[in-house]
Enzyme design. Structure first.
Site, PDB file in Angstrom:
ATOM      1  N   CYS A 380       0.836  -1.201   0.000  1.00 45.39           N
ATOM      2  CA  CYS A 380       0.000   0.000   0.000  1.00 45.39           C
ATOM      3  C   CYS A 380       0.873   1.255   0.000  1.00 45.39           C
ATOM      4  CB  CYS A 380      -1.010  -0.043   1.138  1.00 45.39           C
ATOM      5  SG  CYS A 380      -2.458   0.950   0.753  1.00 45.39           S
ATOM      6  N   HIS A 504      -3.644  -4.851   0.394  1.00 46.20           N
ATOM      7  CA  HIS A 504      -3.127  -5.340   1.680  1.00 46.20           C
ATOM      8  C   HIS A 504      -3.260  -6.864   1.720  1.00 46.20           C
ATOM      9  CE1 HIS A 504      -2.605  -1.600   3.999  1.00 46.20           C
ATOM     10  NE2 HIS A 504      -3.594  -1.128   3.266  1.00 46.20           N
ATOM     11  N   GLU A 506      -2.029  -8.923   3.600  1.00 44.75           N
ATOM     12  CA  GLU A 506      -2.015  -9.495   4.964  1.00 44.75           C
ATOM     13  C   GLU A 506      -3.417  -9.827   5.474  1.00 44.75           C
ATOM     14  OE1 GLU A 506      -1.224  -6.414   4.102  1.00 44.75           O
ATOM     15  OE2 GLU A 506      -1.512  -4.934   5.693  1.00 44.75           O
TER      16      GLU A 506
HETATM   17  N1  GLN Z   1      -1.842   6.791   2.662  1.00 43.08           N
HETATM   18  C1  GLN Z   1      -1.926   6.030   1.451  1.00 43.08           C
HETATM   19  C2  GLN Z   1      -3.273   6.201   0.761  1.00 43.08           C
HETATM   20  O1  GLN Z   1      -4.225   6.623   1.379  1.00 43.08           O
HETATM   21  C3  GLN Z   1      -1.651   4.569   1.719  1.00 43.08           C
HETATM   22  C4  GLN Z   1      -2.687   3.910   2.569  1.00 43.08           C
HETATM   23  C5  GLN Z   1      -2.238   2.624   3.183  1.00 43.08           C
HETATM   24  O2  GLN Z   1      -1.056   2.324   3.241  1.00 43.08           O
HETATM   25  N2  GLN Z   1      -3.164   1.869   3.710  1.00 43.08           N
HETATM   26  O3  GLN Z   1      -3.405   5.906  -0.388  1.00 43.08           O
END
Ligand code: GLN
Length: 531
Positions: A380, A504, A506
């Protein structure tokens, strides 16, 4: 017809009540029942999505895109089922729904009150979840502790609910701290007694009392609790500290939890944990060992990375290797110290995160991994960092950044067009989305499929204006949304493992099925072990 188990907590919070609920789910599943779990959180936030990680730990995302309590992650990992947004109810959501009905005129001029309107809403939710899931047994955990002002409507609703569906179809499990005084080396049962009495004051007489303590309490303490709390001796179940979280179901089974629950609900099936224990054994292997560095911004708040850590453990199990973690605060990483900080790790992960703090250190670590053939997984925010680093170093866009931090000529990561100017709560790209995967890439190799699905939680994304330049510069776009528009994964060639994923992974990893990309990353790190 469904049966219901309600799990409440007493004396103090943070007892691992979620683990008890999740373990109960595992025991019932291993007895052949279908199980569903939900959590009620008595706080007023609509969901934990806008809560600071210091307040709440990880925000777990369900496949249908709900931002929920981290206990849902434990539930999914223990029962190996995908839960949905109906598995998470907060008082914020509850009152919002009641107030919307009031504005709609649904109460037909009646005075709207906690009893019956709020309590009915709670009861309806339980019934709806049971129906929707179709499970044999629905487990409901009530957050917080008995005696909190906020949890009172829930306890009243549960009492009424057990009358509605029949007390014989409900089991109340109360989990509370069993105090141990090290100076006198004795257990004190009084707080447990008070806590059970508090529950009884609401008309709820627990069927099972789970006592939480580090060590096994002596028989006379169990007898005392049984006598004073009016529960059968066999239904006082000690929950002692286990080394590995996934040992909790077996520990609770040994201490009589399944027996007590089957008695309370007249369940006939035997519980067989053999398969579960086999899987858990792979997670406890001591050698060989691989060392993974986590370069993140919340490393002092380990609760923010629960699913990540569990996914790494599962990947270790899948590769039959132990995994040792090194936590590296990205704020402390600089060009000058990066080699030293990463010299004893076999691979690094840059996890998700929000805000600018610590991002420059992540970029430094990412560059180091790319240049030194160090296995790398960016998740992410970690994927966004991968793109920024590549744009800066390979393409020479020195000002490359994300719209989350600044706006420069090379804002290679930017806000998703449909999220511009929206409020913060519930406006991210959330939940499961399909991703089309290109042949001949690490992602394809890991998942073995051209179409995968993973969960998301982000507001920013790869800016397509720079797609051509980055691809011409050698960045491989290995996965996109099926229409090709949203970039989901990036990699570089001629590197043992260098992958960034916008999702994600995970959240879908389970002890019974490690997530493929984590498994592939740990495999690459294992091949990189220098000894
Ligand atoms: N801050 C980034 C976004 O909003 C990544 C978000 C995250 O890592 N969950 O796109």
């Amino acid at each position: 017809m469904s049966k219901y188990i309600f799990v409440t907590g007493g004396v103090v919070s943070g007892l691992g009540k979620g683990i008890v609920a999740a373990s109960l789910g595992r025991l019932l599943k291993s007895a052949g029942y279908s199980v569903y779990i939900e959590k009620f959180d008595p706080y007023m936030n609509i969901d934990p999505g806008t809560l600071n990680p210091t307040q709440h730990g990880e925000v777990f995302v369900t496949q249908d895109g709900a931002e929920t309590d981290l206990d849902l992650g434990h539930y999914e990992r223990f029962i190996n089922e995908n839960l949905t947004r109906s598995s998470s109810l907060t008082s914020g959501k509850l009152y919002q729904s009641v107030l919307n009905k009031e504005r709609n005129g649904d109460y037909q001029g009646k005075t709207v009150q906690i009893i019956p309107h709020v309590t009915n809403e709670i009861k309806d939710h339980i019934l709806a979840t049971a129906k929707e899931s179709g499970a044999d047994i629905l487990i409901t955990e009530i957050g917080g502790t008995v005696g909190d002002i906020e949890s009172q409507p829930y306890l009243e609703a549960l009492r009424q609910f057990s009358l509605d569906v029949g007390r014989e179809n409900c089991a109340f499990v109360h989990v509370c701290l069993l105090l141990y005084m090290s100076c006198s080396d004795e257990f004190k049962s009084k707080p447990v007694q008070h806590s059970v009495r508090e529950l009884q004051r609401f008309g709820i007489f627990p069927d099972v009392v789970v006592t939480r303590s580090d060590k096994q309490p002596p028989e006379e303490i169990i007898k005392k609790i049984s006598l004073f709390c009016s529960v059968d001796e066999h239904a006082v179940v000690p929950s002692t500290t286990v080394k590995c979280l996934y040992d909790a179901p077996a520990m609770l089974y040994r201490n009589g939890l399944y027996k007590a629950i089957s008695k309370a609900l007249s369940l006939k099936n035997k519980c067989d944990l053999t398969e579960w224990k086999k899987k858990v054994a792979t997670l406890k292997i001591k050698t060989p060992k691989v060392r993974i560095g986590i370069v993140g911004k919340y490393v002092s708040l380990r609760d923010s990375y629960i699913s990540l850590v569990e996914a790494i453990k599962h990947a270790g199990g899948a590769n039959l290797t132990a995994v040792d973690l090194k936590w590296i605060d990205s704020e402390t990483v600089t060009e000058a110290n990066v080699a030293n900080k990463l010299k004893d790790v076999d691979g690094i992960i840059i996890p998700g995160g929000f805000g600018e703090r610590g991002v420059e250190g992540m970029i430094v670590a990412c560059k180091y991994a790319r240049m030194h053939a160090l296995p790398y997984l960016g998740i992410c925010l970690g994927m966004q960092v991968t793109v920024i680093e590549y744009a800066r170093d390979v393409l020479g866009f020195k000002d490359a950044t994300s719209g989350e931090f600044a706006h420069t000529e090379h804002t290679v990561i930017d806000i998703m067009p449909d999220k511009k100017g929206k409020k913060l709560g519930g406006t991210m790209r959330l939940g499961s989305y399909p991703c089309a995967v290109k042949d001949g890439t690490k992602i394809k190799e890991a998942y073995g499929s051209n179409l995968i699905e993973e969960r998301h939680r982000h507001r920013y994304e790869f800016n397509n204006e720079y797609r051509e330049a980055l691809e011409n510069g050698g960045l491989v776009i290995s996965g996109t949304s099926p229409d090709g528009h949203i970039v989901e994964t990036v990699e570089v060639k001629d590197h043992p493992f260098f992958v960034g994923v916008q999702f994600h992974p995970e959240f879908t990893s389970r002890p019974e099925n490690a997530n493929p990309i984590f498994a592939a990353f740990v495999k690459a790190a294992l091949e990189n072990v220098k000894h």
